[in-house]
Design an enzyme around this catalytic site. Sequence first.
Site, mmCIF file in Angstrom:
data_model
loop_
_atom_site.group_PDB
_atom_site.id
_atom_site.type_symbol
_atom_site.label_atom_id
_atom_site.label_comp_id
_atom_site.label_asym_id
_atom_site.label_seq_id
_atom_site.Cartn_x
_atom_site.Cartn_y
_atom_site.Cartn_z
ATOM 1 N N THR A 162 -0.360 -12.484 11.447
ATOM 2 C CA THR A 162 -0.797 -13.160 10.806
ATOM 3 C C THR A 162 0.060 -14.079 9.833
ATOM 4 O OG1 THR A 162 -0.944 -12.257 8.273
ATOM 5 C CG2 THR A 162 0.745 -11.116 9.782
ATOM 6 N N ASP A 163 -0.029 -14.538 9.166
ATOM 7 C CA ASP A 163 -0.532 -15.890 8.536
ATOM 8 C C ASP A 163 1.464 -15.534 7.742
ATOM 9 O OD1 ASP A 163 -1.346 -15.003 6.840
ATOM 10 O OD2 ASP A 163 -2.354 -16.723 6.121
ATOM 11 N N GLU A 164 1.444 -14.060 6.865
ATOM 12 C CA GLU A 164 1.848 -13.472 6.275
ATOM 13 C C GLU A 164 3.238 -13.644 6.752
ATOM 14 O OE1 GLU A 164 0.857 -9.826 4.489
ATOM 15 O OE2 GLU A 164 -1.203 -10.627 4.093
ATOM 16 N N TYR A 201 4.416 -4.250 5.212
ATOM 17 C CA TYR A 201 3.130 -5.105 6.318
ATOM 18 C C TYR A 201 3.637 -6.185 7.053
ATOM 19 C CZ TYR A 201 -0.778 -6.965 8.714
ATOM 20 O OH TYR A 201 -1.566 -8.035 9.127
ATOM 21 N N LYS A 231 4.992 -6.902 11.367
ATOM 22 C CA LYS A 231 4.058 -8.004 12.010
ATOM 23 C C LYS A 231 4.677 -9.153 12.734
ATOM 24 C CE LYS A 231 0.195 -8.243 12.939
ATOM 25 N NZ LYS A 231 -0.571 -7.526 13.746
HETATM 26 P P1 NAD Z 1 -8.169 -2.831 10.940
HETATM 27 O O1 NAD Z 1 -7.313 -1.928 9.915
HETATM 28 O O2 NAD Z 1 -9.537 -3.064 10.148
HETATM 29 O O3 NAD Z 1 -8.573 -2.161 12.120
HETATM 30 C C1 NAD Z 1 -7.429 -2.066 12.808
HETATM 31 C C2 NAD Z 1 -7.484 -0.729 14.173
HETATM 32 O O4 NAD Z 1 -6.560 -0.588 14.632
HETATM 33 C C3 NAD Z 1 -8.342 0.712 13.237
HETATM 34 O O5 NAD Z 1 -9.765 0.008 14.122
HETATM 35 C C4 NAD Z 1 -7.438 1.486 13.975
HETATM 36 O O6 NAD Z 1 -8.025 2.932 14.176
HETATM 37 C C5 NAD Z 1 -7.188 0.672 14.837
HETATM 38 N N1 NAD Z 1 -5.278 1.647 14.640
HETATM 39 C C6 NAD Z 1 -4.447 1.422 13.891
HETATM 40 N N2 NAD Z 1 -3.516 2.081 14.847
HETATM 41 C C7 NAD Z 1 -3.817 2.210 16.038
HETATM 42 C C8 NAD Z 1 -2.957 3.101 16.741
HETATM 43 N N3 NAD Z 1 -2.197 3.203 16.695
HETATM 44 N N4 NAD Z 1 -3.154 2.947 18.008
HETATM 45 C C9 NAD Z 1 -4.963 2.729 18.906
HETATM 46 N N5 NAD Z 1 -5.792 2.009 17.301
HETATM 47 C C10 NAD Z 1 -4.781 2.273 16.245
HETATM 48 O O7 NAD Z 1 -7.412 -4.279 10.246
HETATM 49 P P2 NAD Z 1 -8.420 -5.782 10.841
HETATM 50 O O8 NAD Z 1 -8.437 -6.436 9.937
HETATM 51 O O9 NAD Z 1 -9.439 -5.700 11.271
HETATM 52 O O10 NAD Z 1 -7.054 -6.162 11.473
HETATM 53 C C11 NAD Z 1 -7.017 -6.797 13.442
HETATM 54 C C12 NAD Z 1 -5.294 -7.163 13.523
HETATM 55 O O11 NAD Z 1 -5.615 -8.576 12.837
HETATM 56 C C13 NAD Z 1 -4.453 -7.031 13.384
HETATM 57 O O12 NAD Z 1 -3.752 -6.909 13.577
HETATM 58 C C14 NAD Z 1 -3.684 -7.593 11.511
HETATM 59 O O13 NAD Z 1 -2.529 -7.440 11.520
HETATM 60 C C15 NAD Z 1 -4.092 -8.986 12.050
HETATM 61 N N6 NAD Z 1 -5.008 -9.875 11.083
HETATM 62 C C16 NAD Z 1 -5.660 -9.431 9.992
HETATM 63 C C17 NAD Z 1 -6.299 -9.830 8.999
HETATM 64 C C18 NAD Z 1 -7.346 -10.007 7.683
HETATM 65 O O14 NAD Z 1 -7.834 -10.923 6.989
HETATM 66 N N7 NAD Z 1 -7.718 -9.121 7.906
HETATM 67 C C19 NAD Z 1 -5.669 -11.355 9.420
HETATM 68 C C20 NAD Z 1 -4.598 -11.463 9.725
HETATM 69 C C21 NAD Z 1 -4.324 -11.394 10.889
HETATM 70 O O1 DAU Z 2 -3.631 -13.566 4.971
HETATM 71 C C1 DAU Z 2 -3.476 -12.357 6.420
HETATM 72 C C2 DAU Z 2 -3.981 -11.105 6.025
HETATM 73 O O2 DAU Z 2 -4.796 -10.483 4.531
HETATM 74 C C3 DAU Z 2 -3.230 -10.243 7.146
HETATM 75 O O3 DAU Z 2 -3.088 -9.858 7.842
HETATM 76 C C4 DAU Z 2 -3.965 -8.643 6.492
HETATM 77 O O4 DAU Z 2 -4.188 -7.810 7.379
HETATM 78 C C5 DAU Z 2 -5.333 -8.289 5.810
HETATM 79 O O5 DAU Z 2 -5.282 -7.217 4.522
HETATM 80 C C6 DAU Z 2 -5.095 -9.581 4.124
HETATM 81 O O6 DAU Z 2 -3.455 -9.090 3.104
HETATM 82 P P1 DAU Z 2 -4.105 -9.737 1.741
HETATM 83 O O7 DAU Z 2 -3.354 -8.864 1.381
HETATM 84 O O8 DAU Z 2 -3.750 -11.105 1.703
HETATM 85 O O9 DAU Z 2 -5.471 -9.131 1.737
HETATM 86 P P2 DAU Z 2 -6.391 -8.372 0.416
HETATM 87 O O10 DAU Z 2 -7.511 -8.076 0.997
HETATM 88 O O11 DAU Z 2 -5.313 -6.750 -0.143
HETATM 89 O O12 DAU Z 2 -6.219 -8.506 -0.910
HETATM 90 C C7 DAU Z 2 -6.586 -9.987 -0.856
HETATM 91 C C8 DAU Z 2 -5.697 -10.370 -2.895
HETATM 92 O O13 DAU Z 2 -6.728 -10.087 -3.203
HETATM 93 C C9 DAU Z 2 -4.999 -10.389 -3.059
HETATM 94 O O14 DAU Z 2 -3.385 -11.355 -3.617
HETATM 95 C C10 DAU Z 2 -4.623 -9.165 -3.283
HETATM 96 C C11 DAU Z 2 -5.661 -9.304 -4.186
HETATM 97 N N1 DAU Z 2 -6.411 -8.023 -4.546
HETATM 98 C C12 DAU Z 2 -6.693 -7.439 -3.817
HETATM 99 C C13 DAU Z 2 -7.239 -6.092 -3.895
HETATM 100 C C14 DAU Z 2 -7.833 -5.187 -3.372
HETATM 101 C C15 DAU Z 2 -7.155 -8.612 -5.750
HETATM 102 O O15 DAU Z 2 -6.932 -8.978 -7.200
HETATM 103 N N2 DAU Z 2 -7.358 -6.612 -6.183
HETATM 104 C C16 DAU Z 2 -8.255 -5.687 -5.212
HETATM 105 O O16 DAU Z 2 -8.765 -4.794 -5.943
#
Ligand code: NAD
Ligand code: DAU
Length: 434
Positions: free
Chosen positions: A223-225, A250, A254
């Site tokens: 992630t960019d985080e 988190y 990562k």
């Molecule tokens: P998600 O929470 O929707 O899905 C995570 C999946 O991993 C689920 O299916 C869960 O059951 C599985 N999992 C969790 N723990 C496990 C374990 N111990 N063994 C096997 N499976 C397990 O997450 P997402 O949003 O799809 O993110 C996927 C990946 O992308 C993550 O690595 C996250 O850090 C990265 N990422 C997410 C975002 C975003 O915007 N959501 C952005 C950049 C990177």
């Molecule tokens: O940047 C990549 C990341 O983006 C991933 O690594 C994470 O897995 C993914 O969850 C996401 O993280 P954020 O914390 O940015 O996403 P989230 O959807 O939780 O929140 C997006 C923004 O919105 C954040 O600034 C918090 C805000 N927020 C979130 C919720 C759930 C609100 O204002 N209200 C809300 O109810």
Amino acid sequence: CDQCGECLYQKPPKESGYDCQWFYKCMRCAFLTIRMVDRGGLYRRYPTDLPCLVAAIRCGWANRSRRYAIQVFPSLCAFVCIRNVGIGKAVAETVSEQGFKPKHILVTGGCGFIGANFVRYVARNHPDVHITVLDKLTYAGNPANIDGLPRSQVELVIGDICDASLLERIVPGCDAIVHFAAESHNDNSIFDPEPFIRTNVEGTMRLLEAARKYDVRFHHISTDEVYGDLALDDPCKFTESTPYKPSSPYSASKAASDQLVRAWVRTYGLRATISNCSNNYGPYQHVEKFIPRQITSIMEGARPKLYGTGENVRDWIHTEDHSSAVWEILTRGRIGETYLIGADGEMSNIAVMRMILRLMGCAEDSFDWVRDRPGHDRRYAIDSSKLRTELGWKPVHTDFEAGLQATIAWYIDNRAWWEPAKAATEARYRAQGQ
Ligand code: NAD
Ligand code: DAU
């Protein structure tokens, strides 16, 4: 290394066809050599020959644009930058078309949001690739996310990435591991960090060990985080050389997992790549995340919730564009490299909130302000030039409003998919004042 003096030799991968020889690449300068036993029983180093170099490039192990010592005739050695020589050029072109062609990939976390979208992308675009999904099916994983895909192509193994004995059974025979599995929600990590350390750090280490043991290519989804945050008015964006400065449990977990991948590349010569992507949106995203939470709350007649001042900026990318980027990096990316994935989609949370409300036919101010997230990152912004110039990747979903409209339509059409998780998610948020 004969060239740079560093002692960082790495053995060739199986696909090079050279595993029977003593064939090494320096991890620092990428100088390739073959070591053979001569008649006197001594090891001697020889520069590699052209077919050997081609094999190394084909399997993604050698880099086309570096200088290599090659043996032209038995006694004549030349330093060659393969891009600059006639014969090399022809070879390089063939190679770049072919790249690394996995036949069987293991996708961890393939029942989560981004993993499932990736599995769907590969199943649709590469029907010859067999996919094993390994997923623990936590609250965030749903097997329905990969429903409807051919069983002959996609197989689900329910299990934990921390389970070394399970990995012993399913990793051998795979060409590549694409590692999505993680605990992914910042708010949950603030409430209880422990599962984040276990899955994101220990789980990644277990997978790396299995990949090392069975010489399997590894792509790590990050992630960019990991770079922390930027000021709202900072003209800069994150690049591959931005220092790590994670803010939440988190993002710290990562960041740790990324560093493990780098250590395994350098120390053990693991063939691995890393990508760090910005905020994804699209179908199958859990209702705890910002965009689906607001859409589904509005559908239920509840007021959406905005944290803090709403000025925080996220850099949105459609999850399908994330999938195409990961596929390019897996098949054509350089081993040991990190690529940032982003689609120039910076928007403040309040602007996204207002857009959702407008697209759903509500007044743009019909939301509630709620308690801010502790340590809330202000702004993320990705500079994806490296990925775009080196691998020619570009996003397809460049109209955020159109993508958001399609996402809203998906949640309207798939109420049965998200409804079971909604009440418990909102109860958790309520307990935290959010
Ligand atoms: P998600 O929470 O929707 O899905 C995570 C999946 O991993 C689920 O299916 C869960 O059951 C599985 N999992 C969790 N723990 C496990 C374990 N111990 N063994 C096997 N499976 C397990 O997450 P997402 O949003 O799809 O993110 C996927 C990946 O992308 C993550 O690595 C996250 O850090 C990265 N990422 C997410 C975002 C975003 O915007 N959501 C952005 C950049 C990177
Ligand atoms: O940047 C990549 C990341 O983006 C991933 O690594 C994470 O897995 C993914 O969850 C996401 O993280 P954020 O914390 O940015 O996403 P989230 O959807 O939780 O929140 C997006 C923004 O919105 C954040 O600034 C918090 C805000 N927020 C979130 C919720 C759930 C609100 O204002 N209200 C809300 O109810």
